[in-house]
Design an enzyme around this catalytic site. Sequence first.
Site, PDB file in Angstrom:
ATOM      1  N   GLU A  40       0.832  -1.203   0.000  1.00 35.93           N
ATOM      2  CA  GLU A  40       0.000   0.000   0.000  1.00 35.93           C
ATOM      3  C   GLU A  40       0.866   1.252   0.000  1.00 35.93           C
ATOM      4  OE1 GLU A  40      -3.244  -0.078  -1.130  1.00 35.93           O
ATOM      5  OE2 GLU A  40      -3.492  -1.542   0.470  1.00 35.93           O
ATOM      6  N   THR A  42       2.895   1.926  -2.059  1.00 39.42           N
ATOM      7  CA  THR A  42       4.146   1.579  -2.731  1.00 39.42           C
ATOM      8  C   THR A  42       4.110   1.957  -4.206  1.00 39.42           C
ATOM      9  OG1 THR A  42       3.235  -0.656  -2.939  1.00 39.42           O
ATOM     10  CG2 THR A  42       4.836  -0.273  -1.178  1.00 39.42           C
ATOM     11  N   GLY A 136     -15.970   4.789  -2.786  1.00 38.14           N
ATOM     12  CA  GLY A 136     -15.386   5.238  -1.538  1.00 38.14           C
ATOM     13  C   GLY A 136     -14.989   4.137  -0.588  1.00 38.14           C
ATOM     14  N   ALA A 137     -15.070   2.883  -1.020  1.00 33.07           N
ATOM     15  CA  ALA A 137     -14.780   1.753  -0.135  1.00 33.07           C
ATOM     16  C   ALA A 137     -13.346   1.267  -0.261  1.00 33.07           C
ATOM     17  CB  ALA A 137     -15.749   0.603  -0.422  1.00 33.07           C
ATOM     18  N   ASP A 186      -4.213   0.677  -9.316  1.00 32.22           N
ATOM     19  CA  ASP A 186      -5.640   0.425  -9.465  1.00 32.22           C
ATOM     20  C   ASP A 186      -6.016   0.203 -10.920  1.00 32.22           C
ATOM     21  OD1 ASP A 186      -5.631   0.900  -6.783  1.00 32.22           O
ATOM     22  OD2 ASP A 186      -6.659   2.822  -6.892  1.00 32.22           O
ATOM     23  N   TYR A 238      -4.171  12.099   1.182  1.00 33.36           N
ATOM     24  CA  TYR A 238      -3.429  11.187   0.305  1.00 33.36           C
ATOM     25  C   TYR A 238      -2.257  11.928  -0.338  1.00 33.36           C
ATOM     26  CZ  TYR A 238      -2.672   7.789  -3.487  1.00 33.36           C
ATOM     27  OH  TYR A 238      -2.123   6.889  -4.366  1.00 33.36           O
TER      28      TYR A 238
END
Length: 397
Positions: A40, A42, A136-137, A186, A238
């Site tokens: 994560e 990364t 949003g999950a 993603d 973020y």
Amino acid sequence: MTATEVPTGADEAAARFRELYGRAPGGVWAAPGRVNLIGEYTDVNDGYVMPLALPHTVVAAAARRADGRLVLHSAQAREAGGGRQGVVRLDVAALRPGAVPGWAAYPAGVVWALREAGHPVGGGADLHLTSTVPAGAGLSSSAALEVATALALNDLYGLGLTGPALAVLARRAENAFVGVPCGVMDQMASACCAAGSLLHLDTRDLTYRRVPFDPSAHGLALLVVDTGVRHALGDGAYAERRAGCEAGARALGVESLREIPYEALPEALGRLADPVVRGYVRHVVSDNRRVGRTAELLDAGDVRAVGAVLTEGHASLRDDLRVSCPELDLVVSAALAAGALGARMTGGGFGGSAVVLTGADTVDAVASAVADAFADAGYGAPRVFPAVPSPGARRLI
């Protein structure tokens, strides 16, 4: 929705397109959301990740236009972006970063990115979009929307782009058009994952291998727990983490934190004065190592041992990167207390989802324990479902 339930089907999407636009679509495409097993933050540091695609998808029915207009309809958005019943109409030539609000910015950004890269999509398109990926999950609903749009335009305009090329363009749409400084994981997961496997991805050069992953064959299950706490990665937190990682790389004289070997981490941390940046660097370098350890364990068939790596990763995300929240921490503690092998938050954090690796015979006990813990804490009921490694983006019709 159960994990095996098929999202809105191709035939239904095509029928809805005909109702909206008065003609048949040129095709129907689907792109999945994803859950990241390990690795994560990364990807924004040129590192390693290991996601899998979920059965939840964005489905896009689409057809070319020839008048330079982009017409977007979302089955989930009502009155979104000023468009009646979820319809947004845009001029392709006038698309500019920051000019399109709300959900429509993601597909519009893909069209903009394709044109910026020199691809001939200026004629525009009609699109009907529907999604079963929870927004949003932390399951990459935006990337699924981008990749579904990109794949549709790739086929409609005969661009001949590969999955990784589409992922890079989709990432550019999110970075430059929408304004979210995400990495490429993603979009690569949505574009390139395959059923029954994890995507072991090097985000620096986009090389990858598919690692077979079937927890059920080992008497195990991987669960997703959606806390119901919604996050927005465009809110600054973020971006602050990414900027802090970049500051750490500059202080250490490297282009990205990917270049710091795990064995050199103590020495590197000793050179950093800012304790916040030090925590960010420790997380990224150690999480890159956790991805490698997970790959080694899976290659050796030791799926159970992955649980401890997940839990270790959660502690790092909670304490060093500081992107967890009470609900995510409660999922992890309640699941472990109920006998789970490991658990961690997944995605950008500040809400969203966690993953839990547990025995197949303890799934109900773990789910009940998490639900009871949420009720006792006064939180809304979480949503728990199996993470079934599913196909990446594909054409349905």
